[in-house]
Design a protein around this motif. Structure first.
Motif, PDB file in Angstrom:
ATOM      1  N   ASP A   1       7.383   0.139   3.662  1.00 34.08           N
ATOM      2  CA  ASP A   1       7.966  -1.099   3.148  1.00 34.08           C
ATOM      3  C   ASP A   1       7.747  -1.164   1.638  1.00 34.08           C
ATOM      4  O   ASP A   1       6.742  -0.656   1.127  1.00 34.08           O
ATOM      5  N   LYS A  34      -0.369   2.322   3.314  1.00 34.74           N
ATOM      6  CA  LYS A  34       0.990   2.480   2.779  1.00 34.74           C
ATOM      7  C   LYS A  34       1.014   2.254   1.271  1.00 34.74           C
ATOM      8  O   LYS A  34       1.649   3.018   0.534  1.00 34.74           O
ATOM      9  N   LYS A  35       0.335   1.207   0.800  1.00 31.65           N
ATOM     10  CA  LYS A  35       0.333   0.916  -0.630  1.00 31.65           C
ATOM     11  C   LYS A  35      -0.339   2.039  -1.422  1.00 31.65           C
ATOM     12  O   LYS A  35       0.142   2.429  -2.491  1.00 31.65           O
ATOM     13  N   ASP A  66      -1.194  -1.467   6.037  1.00 32.20           N
ATOM     14  CA  ASP A  66      -0.571  -1.905   4.783  1.00 32.20           C
ATOM     15  C   ASP A  66      -1.301  -1.320   3.579  1.00 32.20           C
ATOM     16  O   ASP A  66      -0.665  -0.888   2.604  1.00 32.20           O
TER      17      ASP A  66
END
Length: 353
Positions: free
Chosen positions: A119, A21-22, A18
């Motif tokens: 996402d 990804k960020k 995560d």
């Protein structure tokens, strides 16, 4: 160029997927060619970020990179004892052993590996009343999608990527070192097996563009501040035909001047009660989301006492009806008392001791 892929994305070596990804999304947005037209340094940085994410977002590639990607190895195994120097970051273990045992497959075209899209998150603001009854709303979301000009190929419309002439589509170059045949990613196609000779002028060969989309979101009754609603497949487009990511909608609920949420679905409300009613008992009207309800106040109720009205609270998100309204008794002491009132209070004090 950063010395490691982790430094390229600005994350620690133990960063979670995560966090990776960020960091990628932030840097890709910052250096995207659409936001920096004509800036070659930004375009180069964008490609570095994309390359780093392609490796670190894939568990197997990341494992190999962590094991071999940070050091250089020297050896004396070249022909005639000539030393050779190679960077372990450039090698794939499958290609190394494939070069030893599968030399007959050198003409095979390398198929780029699919990767799931990132996402994304969006925030929707709600009034307290709307959070209790549920609403349907539209939210604008900026997402990275396939370029509408080239369809995501990165090539100018009317053209297509061609097989890389350097590696003949394998994506790797092999060098014989005696018994071993060492392979490394092709520097021209960067391991993709294809090259774009005429880049799409709109996306500059990236095959992607940022676009604002509007999604209709159904907010269920009973959401709280911070509730997450997942819309599958509404995130950013995947890489090399991979599946898209998801859109996570986060609710931000305005505070109520009357109620306070407690637990899953209970609502706490403060109810003013006169001193005589608290002492002798009686009834008061209590506000609930469905309208006022008459509540019996037991004799001798103390300030702060909680009285429960079942089934009049907020809807439960997972079903099963509603929570309760918890009425907190707040005894109202008169600030001014007339002569008769004072006499009665003094008589009450004597009687109660």
């Amino acid at each position: 160029m950063s010395s490691t892929l982790y430094e390229t994305l600005g994350v620690a070596k133990n960063a979670t997927q995560d966090e990776i990804k960020k960091a990628y999304r932030k840097l890709a947005r910052q250096y995207h060619p659409d936001r920096n037209p004509g800036d070659e340094s930004s375009e180069a940085k964008f490609k570095e970020v994309q390359t780093a994410y392609d490796v670190l977002s894939d568990p197997e590639k990341r494992k190999q990179y962590d094991a071999f990607g940070n050091g250089r190895v020297r050896g004396g195994g070249g022909p005639g004892g000539v030393p050779f120097d190679f960077n372990l970051q450039d090698f794939d273990l499958g290609d190394i052993f494939g070069g030893i045992f599968n030399r007959g497959q050198r003409g095979t075209t390398r198929r780029p590996q699919q990767q799931r899209g990132a996402d994304i998150e969006a925030v929707v603001n709600l009034s307290f009343e709307d959070s209790l009854k549920g609403v349907q709303t539209q939210i604008p979301v900026e997402v990275e999608v396939s370029c509408h000009e080239c369809g995501g190929s990165g090539a100018q419309p009317g053209t297509a990527p061609i097989i890389c002439p350097e590696c003949n589509g394998r994506g790797v170059l092999s060098e014989s070192q005696g018994l071993f045949s060492l392979s490394q990613p092709c520097p021209r196609c960067r391991g993709n097996g294809t090259v774009i000779e005429q880049p799409c002028p709109h996306c500059r060969g990236t095959g992607r563009e940022r676009r604002t989309k509007k999604y209709t979101v159904k907010i269920p009754a009973g959401v709280k501040d911070g509730t997450r609603i997942r819309l599958k497949g509404k995130g950013e487009v995947g890489v090399n035909g991979g599946p898209p990511g998801d859109l996570n909608v986060i609710t931000r609920v305005a505070p109520s001047p009357i109620y306070q949420r407690r637990g899953e679905a209970d609502l706490v409300v403060e109810v003013p009660v006169s001193f005589p009613t608290a002492a002798l008992g009686g009834s008061v009207d209590v506000p609930t989301p469905e309208g006022p309800v008459s509540l019996k106040i037991p004799a001798g109720s103390e300030d702060g006492k909680l009285l429960r009205i079942k089934g009049r609270g907020a809807p439960k998100l997972k079903g099963g009806g509603k929570g309760d309204v918890l009425a907190r008794v707040r005894i109202q002491v008169p600030k001014k008392v007339n002569k008769r009132g004072r006499e009665l209070l003094e008589e009450f004090q004597k009687v109660t001791g």
